[in-house]
Write a protein that holds these residues in place. Structure first.
Motif, PDB file in Angstrom:
ATOM      1  N   LEU A 166       0.824  -1.206   0.000  1.00 22.09           N
ATOM      2  CA  LEU A 166       0.000   0.000   0.000  1.00 22.09           C
ATOM      3  C   LEU A 166       0.861   1.259   0.000  1.00 22.09           C
ATOM      4  O   LEU A 166       0.571   2.223  -0.717  1.00 22.09           O
ATOM      5  CB  LEU A 166      -0.938  -0.018   1.215  1.00 22.09           C
ATOM      6  CG  LEU A 166      -1.941   1.110   1.333  1.00 22.09           C
ATOM      7  CD1 LEU A 166      -2.901   1.085   0.152  1.00 22.09           C
ATOM      8  CD2 LEU A 166      -2.710   1.003   2.638  1.00 22.09           C
ATOM      9  N   ARG A 167       1.949   1.248   0.777  1.00 24.66           N
ATOM     10  CA  ARG A 167       2.842   2.419   0.829  1.00 24.66           C
ATOM     11  C   ARG A 167       3.511   2.654  -0.524  1.00 24.66           C
ATOM     12  O   ARG A 167       3.670   3.804  -0.959  1.00 24.66           O
ATOM     13  CB  ARG A 167       3.880   2.228   1.926  1.00 24.66           C
ATOM     14  CG  ARG A 167       3.284   2.344   3.324  1.00 24.66           C
ATOM     15  CD  ARG A 167       4.330   2.100   4.399  1.00 24.66           C
ATOM     16  NE  ARG A 167       3.696   2.130   5.704  1.00 24.66           N
ATOM     17  CZ  ARG A 167       3.840   1.203   6.638  1.00 24.66           C
ATOM     18  NH1 ARG A 167       4.622   0.140   6.407  1.00 24.66           N
ATOM     19  NH2 ARG A 167       3.234   1.311   7.787  1.00 24.66           N
ATOM     20  N   ARG A 168       3.947   1.559  -1.209  1.00 23.84           N
ATOM     21  CA  ARG A 168       4.549   1.697  -2.538  1.00 23.84           C
ATOM     22  C   ARG A 168       3.544   2.281  -3.523  1.00 23.84           C
ATOM     23  O   ARG A 168       3.882   3.155  -4.334  1.00 23.84           O
ATOM     24  CB  ARG A 168       5.045   0.336  -3.041  1.00 23.84           C
ATOM     25  CG  ARG A 168       6.329  -0.138  -2.413  1.00 23.84           C
ATOM     26  CD  ARG A 168       6.923  -1.334  -3.161  1.00 23.84           C
ATOM     27  NE  ARG A 168       5.994  -2.448  -3.320  1.00 23.84           N
ATOM     28  CZ  ARG A 168       5.844  -3.445  -2.440  1.00 23.84           C
ATOM     29  NH1 ARG A 168       6.565  -3.461  -1.334  1.00 23.84           N
ATOM     30  NH2 ARG A 168       4.982  -4.410  -2.676  1.00 23.84           N
ATOM     31  N   LYS A 169       2.309   1.829  -3.455  1.00 24.88           N
ATOM     32  CA  LYS A 169       1.271   2.311  -4.360  1.00 24.88           C
ATOM     33  C   LYS A 169       0.992   3.794  -4.117  1.00 24.88           C
ATOM     34  O   LYS A 169       0.882   4.583  -5.067  1.00 24.88           O
ATOM     35  CB  LYS A 169      -0.002   1.484  -4.135  1.00 24.88           C
ATOM     36  CG  LYS A 169      -1.052   1.655  -5.191  1.00 24.88           C
ATOM     37  CD  LYS A 169      -2.197   0.673  -4.904  1.00 24.88           C
ATOM     38  CE  LYS A 169      -3.237   0.727  -5.977  1.00 24.88           C
ATOM     39  NZ  LYS A 169      -4.348  -0.186  -5.718  1.00 24.88           N
ATOM     40  N   ARG A 170       0.897   4.185  -2.852  1.00 26.68           N
ATOM     41  CA  ARG A 170       0.657   5.598  -2.530  1.00 26.68           C
ATOM     42  C   ARG A 170       1.828   6.467  -2.960  1.00 26.68           C
ATOM     43  O   ARG A 170       1.635   7.596  -3.435  1.00 26.68           O
ATOM     44  CB  ARG A 170       0.403   5.770  -1.037  1.00 26.68           C
ATOM     45  CG  ARG A 170      -0.974   5.320  -0.615  1.00 26.68           C
ATOM     46  CD  ARG A 170      -1.232   5.671   0.818  1.00 26.68           C
ATOM     47  NE  ARG A 170      -2.582   5.312   1.203  1.00 26.68           N
ATOM     48  CZ  ARG A 170      -3.039   5.378   2.421  1.00 26.68           C
ATOM     49  NH1 ARG A 170      -2.252   5.795   3.403  1.00 26.68           N
ATOM     50  NH2 ARG A 170      -4.272   5.038   2.691  1.00 26.68           N
ATOM     51  N   ALA A 171       3.045   5.955  -2.802  1.00 23.59           N
ATOM     52  CA  ALA A 171       4.224   6.721  -3.210  1.00 23.59           C
ATOM     53  C   ALA A 171       4.227   6.922  -4.730  1.00 23.59           C
ATOM     54  O   ALA A 171       4.574   8.008  -5.220  1.00 23.59           O
ATOM     55  CB  ALA A 171       5.500   6.012  -2.757  1.00 23.59           C
ATOM     56  N   MET A 176       1.434  12.562  -9.253  1.00 22.53           N
ATOM     57  CA  MET A 176       0.747  13.839  -9.063  1.00 22.53           C
ATOM     58  C   MET A 176       1.747  14.992  -9.052  1.00 22.53           C
ATOM     59  O   MET A 176       1.480  16.059  -9.607  1.00 22.53           O
ATOM     60  CB  MET A 176      -0.063  13.810  -7.773  1.00 22.53           C
ATOM     61  CG  MET A 176      -1.301  12.907  -7.854  1.00 22.53           C
ATOM     62  SD  MET A 176      -2.216  12.842  -6.330  1.00 22.53           S
ATOM     63  CE  MET A 176      -2.863  14.490  -6.242  1.00 22.53           C
ATOM     64  N   GLU A 177       2.924  14.791  -8.438  1.00 18.86           N
ATOM     65  CA  GLU A 177       3.951  15.836  -8.406  1.00 18.86           C
ATOM     66  C   GLU A 177       4.496  16.091  -9.814  1.00 18.86           C
ATOM     67  O   GLU A 177       4.737  17.230 -10.197  1.00 18.86           O
ATOM     68  CB  GLU A 177       5.069  15.441  -7.451  1.00 18.86           C
ATOM     69  CG  GLU A 177       4.651  15.514  -5.989  1.00 18.86           C
ATOM     70  CD  GLU A 177       5.739  15.004  -5.050  1.00 18.86           C
ATOM     71  OE1 GLU A 177       6.814  14.566  -5.534  1.00 18.86           O
ATOM     72  OE2 GLU A 177       5.488  15.000  -3.830  1.00 18.86           O
ATOM     73  N   ALA A 178       4.672  15.008 -10.581  1.00 17.18           N
ATOM     74  CA  ALA A 178       5.175  15.165 -11.957  1.00 17.18           C
ATOM     75  C   ALA A 178       4.142  15.901 -12.810  1.00 17.18           C
ATOM     76  O   ALA A 178       4.512  16.752 -13.650  1.00 17.18           O
ATOM     77  CB  ALA A 178       5.481  13.808 -12.553  1.00 17.18           C
TER      78      ALA A 178
END
Length: 124
Positions: A107-112, A118-120
């Motif tokens: 889940l953390r990898r997916k959120r990252a 989104m930042e890109a």
């Protein structure tokens, strides 16, 4: 035409068929069975059949035996188990911790990855 409430295929005064129409019944024996609630059941059996050791009591549903002083014990009912109880039977606490840690890492990898996308998009 009638209202459809008439009994068909019978006549007034007609009784059940007797032995003359059905033939003679087999010789019978009545056996007493006793359950844990002290109910007595007396089913009949043909003389030439094997009588079972136990019979279900028609009043309470417990098994009944032939000995009035030592009836069979009532069946033990298992309480309802939740899904979590079944999972805990199959897996140890360590297994559960490992599976939870693996799911959290995924889940953390997916959120990252979503955050990076989104930042890109915001920069470009």
């Amino acid at each position: 035409m009638g209202s459809g409430n008439a009994i068909r295929g019978s006549r007034v005064g007609a009784g059940p068929m007797g032995e003359a129409e059905r033939g003679e019944s087999a010789p019978r024996v009545w056996i007493s069975f006793y359950c844990a609630n002290r109910h007595e059941t007396r089913p009949s059996f043909a003389n030439d059949v094997a009588v079972p050791d136990q019979w279900d009591c028609p009043r309470c549903g417990f098994p009944a035996g032939k000995d009035p002083h030592n009836p069979p014990a009532p069946p033990k009912t298992e309480p309802y188990k939740t899904h979590l109880a079944y999972v805990k039977e199959r897996r140890s606490d360590a297994d559960g911790e490992a599976i939870l840690e693996e799911a959290l890492a995924k889940l953390r990898r997916k959120r990252a990855a979503v955050r990076a996308a989104m930042e890109a998009a915001a920069k470009g």
